[in-house]
Motif scaffolding. Sequence first.
Motif, mmCIF file in Angstrom:
data_model
loop_
_atom_site.group_PDB
_atom_site.id
_atom_site.type_symbol
_atom_site.label_atom_id
_atom_site.label_comp_id
_atom_site.label_asym_id
_atom_site.label_seq_id
_atom_site.Cartn_x
_atom_site.Cartn_y
_atom_site.Cartn_z
ATOM 1 N N ASP A 187 -1.008 0.734 0.560
ATOM 2 C CA ASP A 187 -1.011 -0.361 0.174
ATOM 3 C C ASP A 187 -1.279 -0.926 -1.454
ATOM 4 O OD1 ASP A 187 0.506 -2.490 -0.016
ATOM 5 O OD2 ASP A 187 -1.626 -3.208 1.666
ATOM 6 N N GLY B 273 2.206 -4.767 4.053
ATOM 7 C CA GLY B 273 0.877 -4.098 4.184
ATOM 8 C C GLY B 273 -0.288 -4.607 4.384
ATOM 9 N N TYR B 274 -1.568 -4.483 3.995
ATOM 10 C CA TYR B 274 -2.690 -4.883 4.782
ATOM 11 C C TYR B 274 -2.381 -6.894 4.417
ATOM 12 C CZ TYR B 274 -4.389 -0.689 5.287
ATOM 13 O OH TYR B 274 -4.664 0.378 5.580
ATOM 14 N N GLN C 60 8.699 0.555 0.247
ATOM 15 C CA GLN C 60 8.785 -0.104 0.391
ATOM 16 C C GLN C 60 10.420 -0.833 0.067
ATOM 17 O OE1 GLN C 60 5.464 -1.849 -2.458
ATOM 18 N NE2 GLN C 60 4.216 -1.174 -1.207
ATOM 19 N N TYR D 87 -6.822 3.796 -0.335
ATOM 20 C CA TYR D 87 -5.602 4.923 0.401
ATOM 21 C C TYR D 87 -6.288 6.120 0.456
ATOM 22 C CZ TYR D 87 -1.452 8.013 1.179
ATOM 23 O OH TYR D 87 -0.411 8.934 1.633
ATOM 24 N N GLN E 278 4.897 1.539 6.698
ATOM 25 C CA GLN E 278 5.934 0.806 6.048
ATOM 26 C C GLN E 278 6.189 -0.593 7.148
ATOM 27 O OE1 GLN E 278 5.015 0.691 2.437
ATOM 28 N NE2 GLN E 278 5.679 -1.160 3.025
#
Length: 381
Positions: free
Chosen positions: A216, A376-377, A230, A16, A370
């Motif tokens: 993430d 996320g990824y 989230q 991050y 978000q």
Amino acid sequence: MASPRKTILITGAAGYIGSHIALCCLLSGKFSVVTIDNFHNSYPTALKRVTKIAQDALPADASDDDKKALEIEVYRGDISIKSDIEKIFDEYKSKGGIWGVIHVAALKSVGESGEIPIKYYENNITATINLLDVMERNQVYNIVYSSSATVYGAPPECPISESSPLQPESCYGRTKFMSELILKDVCDSAPEKWRAISLRYFNPAGAHPSGQIGEDPRGRPGNLLPLLSQMAVGKFPEGLKVFGNDYTTVDGTCVRDYIHIMDLAQGHVDALAALPRDDIYAAQGKASGFGASGGKYKAYNLGKGEGMSVLQMVAAMEKASGHKYKTEVVGRRTGDVPELVANPALAEKELGFKATRGLEEMCRDLWKWQSQNPKGYEGQE
Ligand code: NAD
Ligand code: WQD
């Protein structure tokens, strides 16, 4: 011709904070980036996106060389294994060498650190020693270190200045404190060579405004902001447990100093620029929270200098995301202190660092990340 970029090794650049630091280094025009990451808590996609954001910021007539300079060389490896670090320094000997290191990689969960302390000491302390040893043997003496406000434990007064006592209360916090001590001792041993700056982060939050990179964490986030973002995309429908509302704060919930990740990341570019300046190391012992020191070591708070409560953050995220949070007040979380707010004056005075982005911008950018990347990824290029 543009001046050549200095090569910076960022440990943990896929994470991050590391990904935003890497981006700021590239955007500064002064640095190229190489990283070592074991992807324990991150994805290679983040690094590709960093390069893409930096390349998109180039003028339309940028050359292929300009674009190439923004590619990040990635070594998949583990810094607790010395040979993984040696490989990079060896290979870079023929590529102009490494000018300095930003040491970001670490395990960072307060709770987990009490359960698996040996793993934390190996990953956060052995790894730091490995890195310093390899640096010394390659005559690379410039380092910026990712420390944390957690080194202050429960501070006697707020806002917290760097000379506040260092009394971490968790195993994780002690790994940050011990790493700082190691850096200081190394700097004291050879003031004519070593230069180190520790940056004590308060609560980093938000994302790059493109929404392309962000936080993430794997599994259920333990930290407030990633949890709230989230929840706003439908995860954890049980809602937020607010850990205590009986503190002597503005509304009874804990107060923290949330700093926009892009401001925090820029602080590393400021620190790299300050490393060669002799004047900043005057009186460094006291300003670091340590005793007398003869070396070129210094620690700085990176915070905004403003406190926000848990409920204020919930309200700010509701405004940014349009999501109405379900909250339930439960008992206090072990180890929480009522208020942690930085006095950021020293970093402003000596590094020229200032957190300029506000709460609204932080929540807006977090929500952009978000909402554009609800998973996320994972599974993304
Ligand atoms: P993160 O987990 O997102 O990033 C850490 C990165 O380091 C990850 O990419 C991980 O895979 C990598 N890594 C970990 N151990 C490694 C190892 N042994 N070898 C190679 N790579 C390894 O965490 P973050 O939030 O970006 O935190 C970065 C740093 O900032 C850490 O040092 C942390 O202690 C410090 N910090 C974080 C916060 C916060 O709230 N996030 C606050 C204060 C300080
Ligand atoms: C913020 C506030 C919680 C979750 C931690 C580390 C610190 C540093 C930054 C690395 C607190 C409250 C949270 C929830 C809640 N990391 N909260 N319900 O604890 O200030 O700092 O991250 O160095 O070392 O300790 O951040 O985001 O966990 O909590 O009420 O489900 O939100 O009690 O007051 P914290 P956080």
